[in-house]
Write an enzyme that holds these catalytic residues in place. Structure first.
Site, short mmCIF file in Angstrom:
data_model
loop_
_atom_site.label_atom_id
_atom_site.label_comp_id
_atom_site.label_asym_id
_atom_site.label_seq_id
_atom_site.Cartn_x
_atom_site.Cartn_y
_atom_site.Cartn_z
CB ALA A 64 -0.89 0.00 1.24
CB THR A 118 10.70 2.54 -5.20
OG1 THR A 118 11.17 3.08 -6.42
CG2 THR A 118 10.80 3.62 -4.12
CG ASP A 119 14.47 2.12 -9.04
OD1 ASP A 119 13.48 2.84 -8.79
OD2 ASP A 119 14.77 1.77 -10.21
CD GLU A 120 11.00 6.85 -8.54
OE1 GLU A 120 10.84 7.97 -8.05
OE2 GLU A 120 10.33 6.43 -9.50
CE1 TYR A 156 6.18 6.10 -4.46
CE2 TYR A 156 8.11 6.34 -5.88
CZ TYR A 156 7.19 5.53 -5.22
OH TYR A 156 7.28 4.16 -5.32
CE LYS A 166 7.56 2.74 -1.27
NZ LYS A 166 6.47 1.80 -0.85
CG ASP A 197 12.29 17.16 -17.81
OD1 ASP A 197 11.64 16.11 -17.63
OD2 ASP A 197 13.54 17.18 -17.81
CG HIS A 200 12.54 13.72 -15.13
ND1 HIS A 200 12.04 13.82 -16.41
CD2 HIS A 200 12.43 12.42 -14.79
CE1 HIS A 200 11.63 12.63 -16.81
NE2 HIS A 200 11.88 11.76 -15.85
P1 NAD Z 1 -0.54 1.58 -7.20
O1 NAD Z 1 -0.63 3.04 -7.00
O2 NAD Z 1 -0.94 0.96 -8.47
O3 NAD Z 1 -1.33 0.82 -6.04
C1 NAD Z 1 -1.30 1.24 -4.69
C2 NAD Z 1 -2.47 0.58 -3.97
O4 NAD Z 1 -2.40 0.97 -2.59
C3 NAD Z 1 -3.83 1.03 -4.48
O5 NAD Z 1 -4.68 -0.09 -4.62
C4 NAD Z 1 -4.36 1.96 -3.40
O6 NAD Z 1 -5.77 1.96 -3.29
C5 NAD Z 1 -3.70 1.36 -2.17
N1 NAD Z 1 -3.57 2.32 -1.07
C6 NAD Z 1 -3.13 3.61 -1.15
N2 NAD Z 1 -3.15 4.17 0.07
C7 NAD Z 1 -3.59 3.22 0.94
C8 NAD Z 1 -3.79 3.18 2.35
N3 NAD Z 1 -3.56 4.27 3.12
N4 NAD Z 1 -4.24 2.04 2.91
C9 NAD Z 1 -4.49 0.94 2.13
N5 NAD Z 1 -4.33 0.92 0.81
C10 NAD Z 1 -3.87 2.05 0.21
O7 NAD Z 1 1.00 1.22 -6.85
P2 NAD Z 1 1.92 0.04 -7.42
O8 NAD Z 1 2.59 0.50 -8.65
O9 NAD Z 1 1.13 -1.22 -7.42
O10 NAD Z 1 3.01 -0.01 -6.26
C11 NAD Z 1 2.86 -0.89 -5.15
C12 NAD Z 1 4.07 -0.73 -4.25
O11 NAD Z 1 5.26 -1.04 -4.97
C13 NAD Z 1 4.26 0.70 -3.74
O12 NAD Z 1 4.70 0.63 -2.41
C14 NAD Z 1 5.35 1.28 -4.63
O13 NAD Z 1 6.09 2.25 -3.95
C15 NAD Z 1 6.18 0.04 -4.90
N6 NAD Z 1 6.92 0.03 -6.19
C16 NAD Z 1 6.29 0.31 -7.37
C17 NAD Z 1 7.00 0.21 -8.56
C18 NAD Z 1 6.35 0.47 -9.90
O14 NAD Z 1 7.05 0.52 -10.92
N7 NAD Z 1 5.05 0.63 -9.98
C19 NAD Z 1 8.36 -0.14 -8.55
C20 NAD Z 1 8.97 -0.39 -7.31
C21 NAD Z 1 8.25 -0.32 -6.14
O1 DAU Z 2 11.54 3.23 -10.31
C1 DAU Z 2 10.44 2.69 -9.65
C2 DAU Z 2 9.30 3.68 -9.69
O2 DAU Z 2 8.81 3.64 -11.03
C3 DAU Z 2 8.19 3.39 -8.71
O3 DAU Z 2 8.68 3.49 -7.41
C4 DAU Z 2 7.02 4.36 -8.92
O4 DAU Z 2 5.95 4.01 -8.07
C5 DAU Z 2 6.56 4.26 -10.36
O5 DAU Z 2 5.53 5.18 -10.61
C6 DAU Z 2 7.73 4.51 -11.31
O6 DAU Z 2 8.17 5.89 -11.24
P1 DAU Z 2 8.62 6.69 -12.56
O7 DAU Z 2 8.50 8.12 -12.30
O8 DAU Z 2 9.92 6.18 -13.08
O9 DAU Z 2 7.45 6.14 -13.58
P2 DAU Z 2 6.55 6.91 -14.65
O10 DAU Z 2 5.86 5.85 -15.43
O11 DAU Z 2 5.74 7.99 -14.04
O12 DAU Z 2 7.64 7.58 -15.60
C7 DAU Z 2 8.61 6.79 -16.26
C8 DAU Z 2 9.51 7.76 -17.02
O13 DAU Z 2 8.75 8.34 -18.10
C9 DAU Z 2 10.00 8.92 -16.18
O14 DAU Z 2 11.31 9.27 -16.59
C10 DAU Z 2 9.03 10.06 -16.53
C11 DAU Z 2 8.66 9.76 -17.96
N1 DAU Z 2 7.30 10.17 -18.38
C12 DAU Z 2 6.26 9.78 -17.63
C13 DAU Z 2 4.96 10.14 -17.98
C14 DAU Z 2 3.80 9.75 -17.11
C15 DAU Z 2 7.13 10.87 -19.56
O15 DAU Z 2 8.10 11.18 -20.28
N2 DAU Z 2 5.85 11.22 -19.92
C16 DAU Z 2 4.76 10.91 -19.17
O16 DAU Z 2 3.63 11.29 -19.53
#
Ligand code: NAD
Ligand code: DAU
Length: 352
Positions: A81, A133-135, A159, A163, A290, A294
């Site tokens: 979450a 996350t790697d971020e 963000y 994290k 941008d 970023h």
């Molecule tokens: P997402 O935004 O798709 O899903 C997040 C979920 O958490 C949603 O279902 C939302 O309703 C729920 N949520 C938000 N606040 C809440 C709360 N207070 N209590 C209970 N539920 C709540 O996110 P995701 O992309 O599935 O990411 C999941 C986890 O993985 C996150 O912790 C994120 O930081 C981590 N992560 C994501 C990525 C990526 O690329 N998406 C990469 C590395 C790590």
């Molecule tokens: O690295 C892991 C992370 O990856 C997770 O922790 C985050 O939850 C997840 O959202 C993601 O973050 P990013 O910022 O890397 O993902 P996003 O898809 O938003 O963007 C990917 C790259 O693309 C980033 O460099 C921004 C760029 N971008 C994104 C959007 C939405 C664009 O150029 N145009 C866009 O409209």
């Protein structure tokens, strides 16, 4: 035996629950607040599955979490979450602080009380796995080595800072109270059920809708892409065999510049669902302003996970991205359902 999964209606949480129940019979209690990013349709295939119980609620609601822990007595908790979108954290950081920091803290407090109530054997077997996350490691220069678990934390967005704070709390609960925790830090995921505010699903959605494909800045920012089901298999492996208190980097060794990712998506769409006018979807690519602050490059060194826990991703970027495009083409109803009024309002405001 039961596990509790938070954030289970989101992108990665839903994939995790679906995969978990596809490969074993251990029941899952799902806890999700159902924010704009949480969608019960992601879990619809489990509607009549008695191994799955969905609970609508907040990880920051200590009373609710206490009650769930007492009632279901999970042997493990996986904390997905979070507020997860960097751009939203720039527009409004408050929810990120509330869920990612305060929510994780309240969850840890409830879990600590529960863990203290367990028998010695159950307490020893218990696990709290925090998904991160790697971020948190910040941004790499072009020739820097990929992030290792020993890199210092240098988060750059609200963000990633939120994290990072949650990772530190998890670490502290192990060091101070002995809570048996594990943390995974993963690179960018892609795959089914990815909400179309993130780059890959947004580009697929906009391409099919005949809309611009917005590329921030020069499009040369690099992300390290991992198919979501490989992230899920890594989490299962860490849960099974990870060393308590340790962190594991997860990544697919797939560094790509954003513009290259978008070109690949356009090329696959040209093959799978050509535009009616015969032109390439590449014509819809539009460079836009941008993202503030970023991060230029992320890359994950997953050697530890590979060597110590024998994990490897099953998909290459080429196989995973094609599966993903096909999933979106086959699941346009899902896209229509999640792109509600709230979604359109966000897109209108952010890309104005
Ligand atoms: P997402 O935004 O798709 O899903 C997040 C979920 O958490 C949603 O279902 C939302 O309703 C729920 N949520 C938000 N606040 C809440 C709360 N207070 N209590 C209970 N539920 C709540 O996110 P995701 O992309 O599935 O990411 C999941 C986890 O993985 C996150 O912790 C994120 O930081 C981590 N992560 C994501 C990525 C990526 O690329 N998406 C990469 C590395 C790590
Ligand atoms: O690295 C892991 C992370 O990856 C997770 O922790 C985050 O939850 C997840 O959202 C993601 O973050 P990013 O910022 O890397 O993902 P996003 O898809 O938003 O963007 C990917 C790259 O693309 C980033 O460099 C921004 C760029 N971008 C994104 C959007 C939405 C664009 O150029 N145009 C866009 O409209």
């Amino acid at each position: 035996m039961t596990i509790l999964v938070t954030g289970s209606a989101g992108f990665i949480g839903a994939n995790f629950v679906l995969d978990w129940l596809a490969i074993n019979d251990e029941p899952v209690i799902s806890l999700d607040k159902l924010t704009y990013a949480g969608n019960l349709q992601n879990l619809a295939s489990l509607d009549n599955d008695e191994r799955h119980t969905f609970v609508h609620g907040d990880i920051g609601d200590g009373e609710l979490v206490d009650r769930l822990l007492k009632e279901y007595r999970p042997r493990a908790i996986l904390n997905f979450a979070a507020e997860s979108h960097v751009d939203r954290s720039i527009h409004g950081p408050e929810d990120f602080i509330q869920t990612n920091i305060v929510g994780t803290f309240r969850l840890l407090e409830a879990v600590r009380a529960y863990w203290n109530s367990l028998s010695e054997a159950d307490a020893a077997a218990f696990r709290f796995l925090h998904i991160s996350t790697d971020e948190v490691y910040g941004s790499l220069g072009p020739n820097d080595p990929a992030f290792r678990e020993t890199n210092k934390y240098e988060p750059n967005s609200p963000y990633s800072a939120s994290k990072a704070a949650s990772d530190h709390l998890v670490r502290a609960y192990h060091h101070t109270y002995g809570l048996p925790v594990l943390t995974t830090n993963c690179s960018n995921n892609y795959g089914p059920y990815h909400f179309p505010e993130k780059l890959i699903p947004l580009v697929i959605h906009n391409a099919l809708a005949g809309k611009p494909l917005p590329i921030y800045g020069d499009g040369q920012q690099i992300r390290d892409w991992l198919y979501v089901k490989d992230h899920c298999s890594a989490i299962r492996r860490v849960l099974e065999a990870g060393q308590l208190g340790e962190t594991y980097n997860v990544g697919g060794w797939n560094e790509k510049a954003n513009l290259d990712v978008v070109h690949t998506l356009c090329d696959i769409l040209d093959q799978e669902k050509a535009r009616e006018d015969g032109h390439s979807y590449r014509e819809q690519i539009t460079l836009v302003k941008d993202r503030p602050g970023h991060d230029r490059r992320y890359a994950m060194d997953a050697t530890r996970l590979e060597r110590e826990l024998n994990w490897k991703p099953a998909e290459t970027f080429e196989t995973g991205i094609r599966k993903t495009v096909r999933w979106y083409l086959d699941n346009q109803d899902w896209v229509t359902n999640v792109t509600s009024d709230a979604y359109r309002e966000w897109v209108g405001k952010h890309y104005a």
